[in-house]
Design a protein around this motif. Structure first.
Motif, PDB file in Angstrom:
ATOM      1  N   GLY A  20      37.822-103.592  19.778  1.00 10.45           N
ATOM      2  CA  GLY A  20      38.887-104.384  18.752  1.00 10.45           C
ATOM      3  C   GLY A  20      39.149-105.795  19.438  1.00 10.45           C
ATOM      4  N   ASP A  21      39.465-106.809  18.661  1.00 16.21           N
ATOM      5  CA  ASP A  21      39.738-108.156  19.107  1.00 16.21           C
ATOM      6  C   ASP A  21      40.666-107.954  20.194  1.00 16.21           C
ATOM      7  OD1 ASP A  21      41.084-107.530  16.458  1.00 16.21           O
ATOM      8  OD2 ASP A  21      42.611-108.641  17.548  1.00 16.21           O
ATOM      9  N   GLY A  22      41.620-106.966  20.482  1.00 16.22           N
ATOM     10  CA  GLY A  22      42.364-106.976  21.480  1.00 16.22           C
ATOM     11  C   GLY A  22      41.663-106.846  22.779  1.00 16.22           C
ATOM     12  N   ALA A  23      40.478-106.484  22.957  1.00 13.19           N
ATOM     13  CA  ALA A  23      39.573-106.055  24.256  1.00 13.19           C
ATOM     14  C   ALA A  23      38.944-107.249  24.849  1.00 13.19           C
ATOM     15  CB  ALA A  23      38.660-104.919  23.798  1.00 13.19           C
TER      16      ALA A  23
ATOM     17  N   HIS B 282      37.453 -94.075  22.693  1.00 13.12           N
ATOM     18  CA  HIS B 282      38.181 -94.323  24.108  1.00 13.12           C
ATOM     19  C   HIS B 282      39.367 -95.278  24.059  1.00 13.12           C
ATOM     20  CE1 HIS B 282      34.461 -92.970  26.493  1.00 13.12           C
ATOM     21  NE2 HIS B 282      34.032 -93.243  25.196  1.00 13.12           N
ATOM     22  N   ALA B 283      40.654 -94.528  24.512  1.00 12.88           N
ATOM     23  CA  ALA B 283      41.897 -95.140  24.370  1.00 12.88           C
ATOM     24  C   ALA B 283      42.221 -96.322  24.933  1.00 12.88           C
ATOM     25  CB  ALA B 283      42.988 -93.954  24.327  1.00 12.88           C
ATOM     26  N   ILE B 284      41.818 -96.354  26.010  1.00 12.48           N
ATOM     27  CA  ILE B 284      42.162 -97.604  26.889  1.00 12.48           C
ATOM     28  C   ILE B 284      41.519 -98.699  26.660  1.00 12.48           C
ATOM     29  CG2 ILE B 284      42.271 -98.450  29.288  1.00 12.48           C
ATOM     30  CD1 ILE B 284      44.307 -96.210  28.652  1.00 12.48           C
ATOM     31  N   VAL B 285      42.135 -99.848  26.181  1.00 12.29           N
ATOM     32  CA  VAL B 285      41.364-100.945  25.602  1.00 12.29           C
ATOM     33  C   VAL B 285      40.488-101.778  26.443  1.00 12.29           C
ATOM     34  CG1 VAL B 285      42.008-103.160  24.662  1.00 12.29           C
ATOM     35  CG2 VAL B 285      43.418-101.457  24.009  1.00 12.29           C
ATOM     36  N   GLY B 286      39.147-101.663  25.951  1.00  8.28           N
ATOM     37  CA  GLY B 286      38.333-102.286  26.972  1.00  8.28           C
ATOM     38  C   GLY B 286      37.500-101.553  27.935  1.00  8.28           C
TER      39      GLY B 286
ATOM     40  N   ASN C 229      36.877-107.606  14.767  1.00 10.22           N
ATOM     41  CA  ASN C 229      37.985-108.401  14.652  1.00 10.22           C
ATOM     42  C   ASN C 229      38.753-108.303  13.227  1.00 10.22           C
ATOM     43  OD1 ASN C 229      39.841-110.473  14.567  1.00 10.22           O
ATOM     44  ND2 ASN C 229      38.359-112.241  14.798  1.00 10.22           N
ATOM     45  N   ASN C 230      39.498-107.483  13.446  1.00 10.69           N
ATOM     46  CA  ASN C 230      40.498-106.759  12.214  1.00 10.69           C
ATOM     47  C   ASN C 230      41.724-107.805  12.141  1.00 10.69           C
ATOM     48  OD1 ASN C 230      42.102-105.738  13.959  1.00 10.69           O
ATOM     49  ND2 ASN C 230      41.491-103.601  13.421  1.00 10.69           N
ATOM     50  N   GLY C 231      41.723-108.725  12.640  1.00  8.27           N
ATOM     51  CA  GLY C 231      42.764-109.783  12.689  1.00  8.27           C
ATOM     52  C   GLY C 231      43.917-109.642  13.548  1.00  8.27           C
ATOM     53  N   TYR C 232      44.340-108.474  13.996  1.00  7.44           N
ATOM     54  CA  TYR C 232      45.417-108.177  14.981  1.00  7.44           C
ATOM     55  C   TYR C 232      45.218-107.115  16.011  1.00  7.44           C
ATOM     56  CZ  TYR C 232      47.712-109.988  10.933  1.00  7.44           C
ATOM     57  OH  TYR C 232      48.330-111.021   9.761  1.00  7.44           O
ATOM     58  N   SER C 233      45.809-107.415  17.057  1.00  7.11           N
ATOM     59  CA  SER C 233      45.953-106.513  18.090  1.00  7.11           C
ATOM     60  C   SER C 233      47.264-105.850  18.318  1.00  7.11           C
ATOM     61  CB  SER C 233      45.470-107.190  19.516  1.00  7.11           C
ATOM     62  OG  SER C 233      45.902-106.255  20.759  1.00  7.11           O
ATOM     63  N   MET C 234      47.237-104.763  17.681  1.00  8.30           N
ATOM     64  CA  MET C 234      48.789-104.306  17.279  1.00  8.30           C
ATOM     65  C   MET C 234      49.393-105.153  16.416  1.00  8.30           C
ATOM     66  SD  MET C 234      50.098-102.416  20.915  1.00  8.30           S
ATOM     67  CE  MET C 234      50.593-100.572  20.182  1.00  8.30           C
TER      68      MET C 234
ATOM     69  N   GLY D 244      48.657-100.193   9.337  1.00 11.39           N
ATOM     70  CA  GLY D 244      49.484-100.620  10.448  1.00 11.39           C
ATOM     71  C   GLY D 244      48.582-100.344  11.798  1.00 11.39           C
ATOM     72  N   HIS D 245      49.009-100.792  12.877  1.00  9.38           N
ATOM     73  CA  HIS D 245      48.140-100.315  14.103  1.00  9.38           C
ATOM     74  C   HIS D 245      48.164 -98.917  14.317  1.00  9.38           C
ATOM     75  CE1 HIS D 245      47.119 -99.835  18.260  1.00  9.38           C
ATOM     76  NE2 HIS D 245      48.150 -99.483  18.303  1.00  9.38           N
ATOM     77  N   SER D 246      49.242 -97.946  13.911  1.00 15.95           N
ATOM     78  CA  SER D 246      49.338 -96.741  14.238  1.00 15.95           C
ATOM     79  C   SER D 246      50.104 -96.453  13.074  1.00 15.95           C
ATOM     80  CB  SER D 246      49.525 -96.303  15.525  1.00 15.95           C
ATOM     81  OG  SER D 246      51.005 -96.458  15.758  1.00 15.95           O
TER      82      SER D 246
ATOM     83  N   ALA E 278      35.871 -97.608  20.518  1.00 12.56           N
ATOM     84  CA  ALA E 278      37.240 -97.419  20.743  1.00 12.56           C
ATOM     85  C   ALA E 278      38.246 -96.377  20.090  1.00 12.56           C
ATOM     86  CB  ALA E 278      38.007 -98.901  20.512  1.00 12.56           C
ATOM     87  N   TYR E 279      39.264 -96.594  20.108  1.00  8.30           N
ATOM     88  CA  TYR E 279      40.178 -95.225  19.745  1.00  8.30           C
ATOM     89  C   TYR E 279      40.322 -95.275  18.022  1.00  8.30           C
ATOM     90  CZ  TYR E 279      43.272 -99.528  19.358  1.00  8.30           C
ATOM     91  OH  TYR E 279      44.024-100.453  18.689  1.00  8.30           O
ATOM     92  N   ARG E 280      39.901 -96.290  17.451  1.00 10.72           N
ATOM     93  CA  ARG E 280      39.862 -96.292  15.954  1.00 10.72           C
ATOM     94  C   ARG E 280      38.787 -95.868  15.483  1.00 10.72           C
ATOM     95  NH1 ARG E 280      43.960 -98.857  13.247  1.00 10.72           N
ATOM     96  NH2 ARG E 280      44.532-100.336  14.956  1.00 10.72           N
ATOM     97  N   VAL E 281      38.578 -94.445  15.391  1.00  6.46           N
ATOM     98  CA  VAL E 281      37.406 -94.038  15.599  1.00  6.46           C
ATOM     99  C   VAL E 281      36.642 -92.888  14.504  1.00  6.46           C
ATOM    100  CG1 VAL E 281      37.555 -92.015  17.111  1.00  6.46           C
ATOM    101  CG2 VAL E 281      35.773 -93.442  17.552  1.00  6.46           C
TER     102      VAL E 281
HETATM  103  C1  LIG Z   1      44.549-101.345  28.882  1.00  5.91           C
HETATM  104  C2  LIG Z   1      45.325-101.054  27.944  1.00  5.91           C
HETATM  105  N1  LIG Z   1      46.525-101.962  27.369  1.00  5.91           N
HETATM  106  C3  LIG Z   1      47.171-101.786  26.518  1.00  5.91           C
HETATM  107  C4  LIG Z   1      46.989-100.550  25.659  1.00  5.91           C
HETATM  108  C5  LIG Z   1      47.970-100.324  24.612  1.00  5.91           C
HETATM  109  N2  LIG Z   1      47.255-100.641  23.210  1.00  5.91           N
HETATM  110  C6  LIG Z   1      46.570 -99.630  22.693  1.00  5.91           C
HETATM  111  S1  LIG Z   1      46.187-100.382  21.277  1.00  5.91           S
HETATM  112  C7  LIG Z   1      46.251-101.894  21.577  1.00  5.91           C
HETATM  113  C8  LIG Z   1      45.863-103.214  20.803  1.00  5.91           C
HETATM  114  C9  LIG Z   1      44.435-103.113  20.878  1.00  5.91           C
HETATM  115  O1  LIG Z   1      43.997-103.970  19.705  1.00  5.91           O
HETATM  116  P1  LIG Z   1      42.606-104.362  18.907  1.00  5.91           P
HETATM  117  O2  LIG Z   1      41.633-104.172  20.252  1.00  5.91           O
HETATM  118  O3  LIG Z   1      42.594-105.393  18.230  1.00  5.91           O
HETATM  119  O4  LIG Z   1      42.021-102.897  18.039  1.00  5.91           O
HETATM  120  P2  LIG Z   1      42.748-102.530  16.787  1.00  5.91           P
HETATM  121  O5  LIG Z   1      43.654-101.753  16.873  1.00  5.91           O
HETATM  122  O6  LIG Z   1      42.863-103.930  15.886  1.00  5.91           O
HETATM  123  O7  LIG Z   1      41.627-101.992  16.125  1.00  5.91           O
HETATM  124  C10 LIG Z   1      46.931-101.989  22.800  1.00  5.91           C
HETATM  125  C11 LIG Z   1      47.362-103.323  23.323  1.00  5.91           C
HETATM  126  C12 LIG Z   1      45.864 -99.703  26.085  1.00  5.91           C
HETATM  127  N3  LIG Z   1      45.709 -98.636  25.125  1.00  5.91           N
HETATM  128  N4  LIG Z   1      45.048-100.099  27.067  1.00  5.91           N
END
Ligand SMILES: Cc1ncc(C[n+]2csc(CCOP(=O)(O)OP(=O)(O)O)c2C)c(N)n1
Length: 357
Positions: A175-178, A144-148, A204-209, A272-274, A95-98
């Protein structure tokens, strides 16, 4: 009368605890087939990831580059163990934390720092920035920046490998957000149906943002695999040996059976997230607790206790890495921005088929 909405629906202002780590493995480096002389190199790489990002944060704050900057600090055992266990030509996508994963795979700190600075010498020719590190020769497919959105690409890499019968496997991090994205469910379905050699890993780092995992996802994340009869498990991502232990078995199995696996890695990001996130959604105590599991300190202590390294040798490694990162900053500063004529270059894959060699 309907029950009034409670936690998880109505904002409560409560600070939620994030991840609970599973027990680390009891195995030592010898049990895991890691040679004495490999450990200092692994430590060096993890320290490089950490130092690189600490300096990158400093450069960002100085205004040397803009855009986003998401730090991987705390999660270095995941990247280091992945690269240790997998073959060099297995495919990695993330993903984007790369930054950490690219540095673990061997992309040079110069190319990584230059990418942050948007310079033509960067690993994505200065056009990707922080979230889009790529190194195709190293079978590292970004960034890749778009979650999932890249989860289907991970399965695509595995499909190409299976089609070509080259024995490689793919590993896809998110990430867990995906985990609640439709892309994950669609991909899991096909990956299992088509028996693709891919390891899906949720870090799973505990948080999505700023949202704690228990507030955004129902159930245990790895169990999402069960709906697709996909083998799944959990690993301690703060401990390099635990990760090696788990990933070695999974990689072997996926390579042999051509079946996907879903691994939930419990880990933690200290930052933090960013860069713009002050992290008010967690307690100081939690941060202190997770820092006590620091993967780099843990490996350092292990090496010292087992007399595999001296304090002086550690200091030498750290000094060397510190200098390497400073040199990378000089390299990035002294490199050029891409020329305007590059604007329409490298925006699509090469014309020859198959694209994935
Ligand atoms: C489809 C989509 N929705 C929302 C965002 C905005 N966004 C960027 S990062 C993020 C949270 C992702 O969290 P996680 O997947 O848990 O990764 P972590 O930051 O914890 O490594 C969101 C909602 C995005 N980039 N893509």
């Amino acid at each position: 009368m309907a029950k009034k909405a409670e936690d998880g629906f109505t904002p409560t202002g409560k600070v939620y605890k994030s991840t609970t780590l599973p027990k680390p493995t009891n195995k030592n480096h010898k049990d895991l087939g890691i040679k004495d002389e490999q450990l200092p190199l692994i430590f060096r790489n993890m320290y490089l990831q950490r130092r690189f990002e600490e300096r990158a944060a400093q450069m960002y704050q100085k205004g040397k580059f803009g855009g986003f900057l998401h730090l991987y600090i705390g999660q270095e055992a995941v990247s280091a163990s992945t690269v240790h266990v997998l073959n060099d030509d297995d495919d990695i996508i993330s993903a984007y934390r790369v930054h950490g994963m690219a540095l673990a795979r061997g992309t040079s700190p110069n190319a990584c720092m230059a990418e942050l600075f948007g310079k033509v010498t960067g690993c994505s020719k200065g056009k990707g920035g922080s979230m889009h590190f790529f190194d195709v020769e190293k079978h590292f497919w970004g960034g890749h920046a778009i979650v999932g959105a890249h989860i289907p690409l991970g399965a695509g890499l595995a499909m190409a490998n299976k089609y070509q019968g080259n024995g490689r496997i793919a590993i896809c991090f998110f990430g867990d957000g995906a985990v609640d994205q439709g892309s994950l469910n669609e991909t899991f379905n096909l990956a299992q149906l088509w028996k693709l050699p891919v390891i899906f890993v949720v870090e799973n780092n505990g948080y999505s943002m700023g949202t704690a995992v228990e507030r955004h996802s129902a159930g245990q994340l790895h169990k999402r695999g069960e709906a697709y009869d996909m083998k799944n498990g959990v690993a301690n991502g703060m401990d390099f040996f635990s990760m090696v232990d788990t990933l070695t078995d999974i990689a072997k199995e996926v390579r042999e059976t051509n079946e996907p696996y879903f691994l939930e890695v419990k880990t933690y990001r200290y930052r933090g997230h960013s860069m713009s996130d002050p992290g008010n959604y967690r307690t100081k105590e939690e941060l202190v607790e997770f820092r006590s599991f620091d993967p780099i300190e843990r490996l350092k202590t292990y090496m010292l206790e087992h007399k595999l390294i001296t304090k002086d040798e550690i200091k030498n490694i750290e000094d060397e890495v510190n200098q390497e990162v400073l040199d990378a900053i000089d390299f990035a500063e002294n490199s050029d921005f891409p020329p305007a004529s590059d604007l329409y270059e490298h925006v699509y894959v090469q014309e020859d088929f198959p694209f994935h060699t």
